[in-house]
Scaffold this active site. Structure first.
Site, PDB file in Angstrom:
ATOM      1  N   CYS A 175      20.198 -85.616   7.620  1.00  0.00           N
ATOM      2  CA  CYS A 175      19.215 -85.613   8.704  1.00  0.00           C
ATOM      3  C   CYS A 175      18.270 -86.775   8.486  1.00  0.00           C
ATOM      4  O   CYS A 175      17.499 -86.785   7.518  1.00  0.00           O
ATOM      5  CB  CYS A 175      18.452 -84.289   8.736  1.00  0.00           C
ATOM      6  N   HIS A 193      29.283 -88.542  14.844  1.00  0.00           N
ATOM      7  CA  HIS A 193      28.594 -88.805  16.111  1.00  0.00           C
ATOM      8  C   HIS A 193      29.585 -89.330  17.140  1.00  0.00           C
ATOM      9  O   HIS A 193      30.576 -89.968  16.800  1.00  0.00           O
ATOM     10  CB  HIS A 193      27.484 -89.840  15.914  1.00  0.00           C
ATOM     11  N   GLU A 248      22.577 -82.308  19.554  1.00  0.00           N
ATOM     12  CA  GLU A 248      23.009 -82.131  18.178  1.00  0.00           C
ATOM     13  C   GLU A 248      23.785 -80.828  18.016  1.00  0.00           C
ATOM     14  O   GLU A 248      23.337 -79.773  18.465  1.00  0.00           O
ATOM     15  CB  GLU A 248      21.802 -82.128  17.235  1.00  0.00           C
ATOM     16  N   CYS A 267      17.010 -87.868  16.798  1.00  0.00           N
ATOM     17  CA  CYS A 267      18.039 -87.729  15.750  1.00  0.00           C
ATOM     18  C   CYS A 267      18.134 -89.067  15.032  1.00  0.00           C
ATOM     19  O   CYS A 267      18.540 -90.072  15.629  1.00  0.00           O
ATOM     20  CB  CYS A 267      19.380 -87.356  16.358  1.00  0.00           C
ATOM     21  N   GLY A 319      21.663 -90.218  14.527  1.00  0.00           N
ATOM     22  CA  GLY A 319      22.164 -90.585  15.845  1.00  0.00           C
ATOM     23  C   GLY A 319      21.683 -91.954  16.281  1.00  0.00           C
ATOM     24  O   GLY A 319      22.433 -92.742  16.884  1.00  0.00           O
TER      25      GLY A 319
END
Length: 260
Positions: free
Chosen positions: A68, A146, A193, A202, A205
């Site tokens: 994360c 992703h 997500e 994100c 991301g």
């Protein structure tokens, strides 16, 4: 249990230092925004045998995430603010490997961090057959998966339906980014997500979107990209060795305790 609620660009988690017991169920219960505390999930910080600290990430649905980006910046602020370290550059063990976090200060207080997100891999573009048409996505791995979809206007995409549809096309699920180019090395991104749904931001991301933009010639690789998300803007840079550098804020919302 004492906890700290923190956020990076509105991507909010409940942070606890310690070893969790039944973290999946606890994350589901406490992340609920109506019957719990409210968060995108929980992040547990533990000692590490191979780094300064270890982080474990559990989404709002109880699933464990490998990495994360917004969360790791807050981990850096948490351990420094709590006096668990005096280092201003520290290493954090994740399921995606060890990441280096360099803390950023303003008037003596930690306000954010620059994180070495490591190297990124990207597969060839794929055409996905969805119920309402075809979507072209760039599969990118930033330690977690992703699917980056470049669109004329990220604001116009019905993300609540588009995100789950794309997610279902990948075994194990995927984070879905809808991205549009808004200027020279400037992107607008909205994200769905896996495990949390639509979130304000994100970090991984944003890294995936920036890398896909470089690889497809949409942005220049010699200049950092400003990725604007619903919760604010991240700066993503590309080092000569292929590692991505993510820079953004980290904030404490409040401290609290809950009876388990």
């Amino acid at each position: 249990m004492r906890f700290t609620k923190m956020e990076g660009l509105g991507n909010d988690y409940l942070y606890v230092y310690g070893t969790p017991t039944d973290p999946e169920a606890l994350s589901v219960r406490l992340s609920n925004r109506h019957f719990g505390i409210g968060a995108d999930g929980m992040i547990w910080i533990e000692p590490s045998e191979i780094a300064d600290f270890k982080m474990r990430i559990f989404n709002a649905d109880g699933s464990e995430a490998k990495m994360c980006g917004n969360g790791i910046r807050c981990v850096g602020k948490y351990v420094y603010d709590k006096g668990l370290t005096q280092k201003t550059t520290l290493t954090v063990e994740t399921l995606s490997g060890i990441r280096t976090v360099r803390l950023l200060f303003e008037d003596g207080a930690v306000t954010g961090a620059t994180v070495d997100m490591g190297s990124v891999t990207m597969e060839p573009e794929r055409a996905l057959s969805l119920a309402d048409g075809t979507a072209i996505v760039c599969p990118v791995s930033v330690g977690n998966p992703h699917a980056v979809c470049f669109v004329p206007d990220a604001e116009a995409v019905p993300l609540a339906s588009f995100g789950p549809a794309v997610n279902a096309c990948f075994e194990g699920g995927v984070n879905v980014e809808c991205v549009s180019v808004t200027g020279d090395n400037a992107l607008r991104m909205r994200v769905y997500e896996r495990g949390s749904g639509i979130t304000m931001a994100c970090g991984t991301g944003a890294c995936a979107a920036a890398y896909a933009a470089w690889q497809t010639g949409r942005c220049k690789s010699d200049t950092p990209i400003a990725v604007r998300l619903d919760g604010g803007t991240l700066s993503i840079g590309l080092r000569e060795d292929g590692h991505l550098l993510m820079t953004g804020p980290a904030n404490t919302v409040f401290e609290g305790k809950v009876t388990l």
